[in-house]
Design a protein around this motif. Structure first.
Motif, PDB file in Angstrom:
ATOM      1  N   PRO A  57       0.810  -1.223   0.000  1.00 14.50           N
ATOM      2  CA  PRO A  57       0.000   0.000   0.000  1.00 14.50           C
ATOM      3  C   PRO A  57       0.841   1.269   0.000  1.00 14.50           C
ATOM      4  O   PRO A  57       2.000   1.249   0.402  1.00 14.50           O
ATOM      5  CB  PRO A  57      -0.786  -0.094   1.303  1.00 14.50           C
ATOM      6  CG  PRO A  57       0.013  -0.993   2.162  1.00 14.50           C
ATOM      7  CD  PRO A  57       0.722  -1.943   1.263  1.00 14.50           C
ATOM      8  N   VAL A  58       0.236   2.351  -0.459  1.00 16.46           N
ATOM      9  CA  VAL A  58       0.894   3.658  -0.423  1.00 16.46           C
ATOM     10  C   VAL A  58       0.450   4.354   0.860  1.00 16.46           C
ATOM     11  O   VAL A  58      -0.732   4.607   1.029  1.00 16.46           O
ATOM     12  CB  VAL A  58       0.476   4.496  -1.645  1.00 16.46           C
ATOM     13  CG1 VAL A  58       1.119   5.863  -1.610  1.00 16.46           C
ATOM     14  CG2 VAL A  58       0.849   3.767  -2.920  1.00 16.46           C
ATOM     15  N   PRO A  59       1.376   4.645   1.785  1.00 15.39           N
ATOM     16  CA  PRO A  59       0.937   5.283   3.026  1.00 15.39           C
ATOM     17  C   PRO A  59       0.428   6.697   2.765  1.00 15.39           C
ATOM     18  O   PRO A  59       0.784   7.322   1.781  1.00 15.39           O
ATOM     19  CB  PRO A  59       2.199   5.309   3.886  1.00 15.39           C
ATOM     20  CG  PRO A  59       3.317   4.905   3.037  1.00 15.39           C
ATOM     21  CD  PRO A  59       2.813   4.470   1.716  1.00 15.39           C
ATOM     22  N   GLY A  60      -0.375   7.186   3.678  1.00 14.58           N
ATOM     23  CA  GLY A  60      -0.914   8.526   3.521  1.00 14.58           C
ATOM     24  C   GLY A  60      -2.039   8.541   2.509  1.00 14.58           C
ATOM     25  O   GLY A  60      -2.221   9.496   1.782  1.00 14.58           O
ATOM     26  N   MET A 258      -5.146   0.047  -5.214  1.00 11.26           N
ATOM     27  CA  MET A 258      -3.693  -0.027  -5.029  1.00 11.26           C
ATOM     28  C   MET A 258      -3.278   0.751  -3.781  1.00 11.26           C
ATOM     29  O   MET A 258      -2.095   0.870  -3.475  1.00 11.26           O
ATOM     30  CB  MET A 258      -2.979   0.590  -6.230  1.00 11.26           C
ATOM     31  CG  MET A 258      -3.195  -0.159  -7.488  1.00 11.26           C
ATOM     32  SD  MET A 258      -2.154  -1.588  -7.472  1.00 11.26           S
ATOM     33  CE  MET A 258      -2.383  -2.168  -9.112  1.00 11.26           C
ATOM     34  N   VAL A 260      -3.984   4.100  -3.280  1.00 11.52           N
ATOM     35  CA  VAL A 260      -3.664   5.506  -3.572  1.00 11.52           C
ATOM     36  C   VAL A 260      -4.927   6.339  -3.409  1.00 11.52           C
ATOM     37  O   VAL A 260      -6.004   5.915  -3.784  1.00 11.52           O
ATOM     38  CB  VAL A 260      -3.149   5.662  -5.024  1.00 11.52           C
ATOM     39  CG1 VAL A 260      -2.902   7.118  -5.357  1.00 11.52           C
ATOM     40  CG2 VAL A 260      -1.864   4.884  -5.189  1.00 11.52           C
TER      41      VAL A 260
END
Lengths: 310, 317
Positions: A57-60, A258, A260
């Motif tokens: 995962p993309v943090p934030g 994803m 995002v």
């Protein structure tokens, strides 16, 4: 595991058809598109599944609450819902792109192009502009109109309504329209130079009838290839346009799956991502098969070349 | 008229050169600015008429800005404007262009190598090699390019807080190699039917020897024409991925109040500069979005024109 099983089923179908047509070679021309389709589907399924097993995962990141609910729904539900939305958007976009792109090319050829030559320059400029710049410009325009007149011409973010579909379809179809126009224009030019067109004119057939009855029909197989390429271009930029306009179709939900999005705390939903990529790829592959079939119907010479077993 | 213009190599080459020189001048000017203008936060500015202004500042604005880090005011001309944190966009774009262009070069090299290898496999390989290469090409053709690029970036460069240059470049390379492969395979096919190629085969030249001696001299000019088009395509893909949140730079910082923060890059990269586009657009602030996008599009256009010029020159010869 479901995706791998589906991939295996596709492979089995492909090999069974190959075996069957080795006994009945006459069926090869009919079976060939299905074999290709099954091979492509199995490859797409297993490749996407394999790639997604590495994703993180993309943090934030965190989608809006409405989309969060969609993301936590079962995969088949999400796939069905987003497919319908994206097909609606793509259908509208390709409809207007074909109407403007191909229609203008035919019109220019019918009018012997003198009156409409600036369209060629406009198409060349649009073709050079990347889709994300077009999307930015459209949204800046919407914001400008809202800021200066108070008139809201944009749809709500994440909403599905006619205004949203209209703007997204406009942006999605612009470059395919320019592509289709440029290629159709060239193809019609080549067709016009052929002997049978000169004969038709010499026999006194009005020019517009020569174009619509003979030139377009003659160039149709190649125009269909150009149409397919413009569709490929369109489905390619689908995630970008849907994400930009907040349209919750296949592309936007793929990006969200994803991990995002704006905010905090999203996770990768690998199973959903695989399903979304595979659905998009299958739409592309099926449309390609339909266009291939249509081409063979329009130009029987293509069918004859397909009769030879691979 | 447009087609006639596109068939004039000198004109196209001149237009491409003008664009390249303009962009190079812009980037050099950005590099000459002190690094602080691309890292520090300039949170408030005062115009010469004494009016206060908050970022993002517009293009060609001269302001006396307050730097958060030093607690002092500095006079500065924002040539392209600023981002949401008051940082000079010219400096950000110039510094961001370095990793972005490096990424483009790596992706381009990757695309060409993969494409030529696949083309050689299709054109000169045995039945099995040819079959495998064709099947892989079919698979890749079945994917929508952006969806494939997203999945590949996530798979090959899995740490989103610090994306690996090589993984990212490889992901971008694996999306568009098919055109190069087709070009290579077609050229090989065209050479194979020539009489000199048949004679060379009869004399025992085969495999890579045949490729190097007889195919490569014909393939090289075609590849040289393809390179600028591929560079343009890679740049556009970089922008699209950046906008969707897949970029090379590190973690961004969020600057501003609750619910209205700006996403600011910590290690400038053009893709990352585009990643906060929506935040700006929703506030009707066009400068921080359009400037990096236009710089990217101008470089892509320059490459496209260069490719057209080379292609037109080859046709005229």
């Amino acid at each position: 595991v479901t995706w791998v099983n589906l991939s295996l089923v596709s492979l089995i179908i492909a090999f069974s058809l190959i075996l069957l047509t080795s006994w009945l070679p006459r069926l090869w021309s009919t079976a060939r598109p299905i074999v290709v389709l099954a091979f492509q589907a199995s490859g797409i399924l297993v490749t996407t599944w394999l790639l997604m097993s590495f994703a993180r995962p993309v943090p934030g990141s965190n989608p809006f609450a409405r989309e969060l609910a969609l993301l936590s729904s079962p995969v088949p539900t999400v796939l069905l819902l987003t497919s319908v939305r994206s097909l609606l958007l793509m259908g509208l976009a390709i409809f207007w792109a074909t109407l403007f792109g191909l229609g203008t090319a035919i019109l220019m050829q019918s009018l012997l192009r003198k009156q409409l030559f600036p369209i060629g320059a406009v198409a060349a400029v649009i073709w050079i502009l990347p889709t994300f710049i077009l999307a930015i410009l459209v949204q800046e325009f919407q914001a400008f109109v809202a800021g200066h007149t108070g008139l809201v011409i944009a749809a709500g973010f994440g909403a599905v309504n006619p205004v949203q579909v209209f703007w997204a379809a406009v942006v999605l179809g612009v470059r395919p329209a320019a592509y289709l126009f440029r290629h159709s224009e060239q193809l019609l030019d080549l067709e016009v130079a052929l002997d049978y067109v000169r004969t038709a004119r010499a026999k006194g057939l009005p020019w517009r009838k020569v174009v619509t009855r003979h030139v377009v029909r003659g160039a149709l197989p190649s125009i269909l290839s150009a149409w397919m390429n413009s569709f490929r271009l369109m489905i390619g930029s689908l995630p970008l346009v849907e994400y930009f306009f907040g349209y919750p179709g296949l592309g936007r939900v793929l990006v969200l799956s994803m991990g995002v999005g704006p905010g905090l705390g999203a996770q990768v939903r690998g199973d959903l991502a695989v399903g979304l990529v595979v659905t998009m790829a299958l739409i592309l592959v099926v449309v390609e098969a339909i266009i291939g079939f249509t081409q063979r119907r329009v130009d029987p010479r293509l069918s004859e070349s397909a009769l030879v077993p691979a | 008229m447009v087609n006639r213009l596109l068939n004039r190599p000198t004109l196209l080459l001149a237009a491409s050169a003008v664009l390249f020189v303009s962009i190079a001048g812009l980037l050099i000017a950005g590099w000459l600015e002190p690094r602080e203008w691309s890292t520090g936060l300039e949170i408030i500015g005062k115009t010469s008429s004494g009016q206060w202004s908050i970022p993002p500042y517009g293009p060609l604005t001269r302001l006396n800005v307050y730097a958060r880090a030093t607690g002092q005011f500095h006079s500065h001309l924002f040539v392209l404007g600023s981002d949401g944190g008051g940082r000079d966009l010219l400096a950000l774009i110039a510094r961001g262009a370095v990793p972005s262009l490096l990424l483009v070069v790596c992706a381009l090299v990757g695309r060409m190598l993969l494409g030529v290898a696949a083309g050689v496999a299709v054109g000169l390989g045995s039945g099995l090699t040819r079959g495998v290469a064709q099947v892989v090409a079919k698979w890749v053709a079945g994917f929508p390019y952006l969806a494939l690029a997203i999945v590949l970036v996530q798979a090959l460069s899995p740490n989103p807080t610090r994306r690996a240059l090589l993984g990212f470049a490889l992901a971008m390379a694996m999306v568009g190699w098919r055109d190069v492969a087709e070009l290579t395979a077609n050229r090989i096919q065209a050479v194979r039917v020539q009489q000199y190629a048949v004679a060379a085969k009869a004399l025992g030249t085969q495999g890579l020897g045949f490729f190097g001696r007889h195919v490569l001299p014909h393939l090289r000019p075609a590849l040289m024409i393809e390179v600028p088009f591929q560079a343009s395509a890679v740049l556009v893909l970089l922008g699209e991925l950046g906008y969707l949140g897949f970029y090379l730079g590190g973690n961004p910082i969020f600057w501003g109040g609750e619910g209205s923060s700006y996403k600011l890059p910590t290690q400038p990269e053009i893709g990352q500069l585009l990643s906060g586009a929506r935040d700006y657009i929703l506030r009707e602030q066009w400068v921080p979005v359009l400037m990096p996008a236009l710089v990217l599009a101008t470089i892509a256009l320059a490459f496209e024109l260069l490719g057209l010029a080379l292609r037109s020159r080859e046709r005229s010869q």
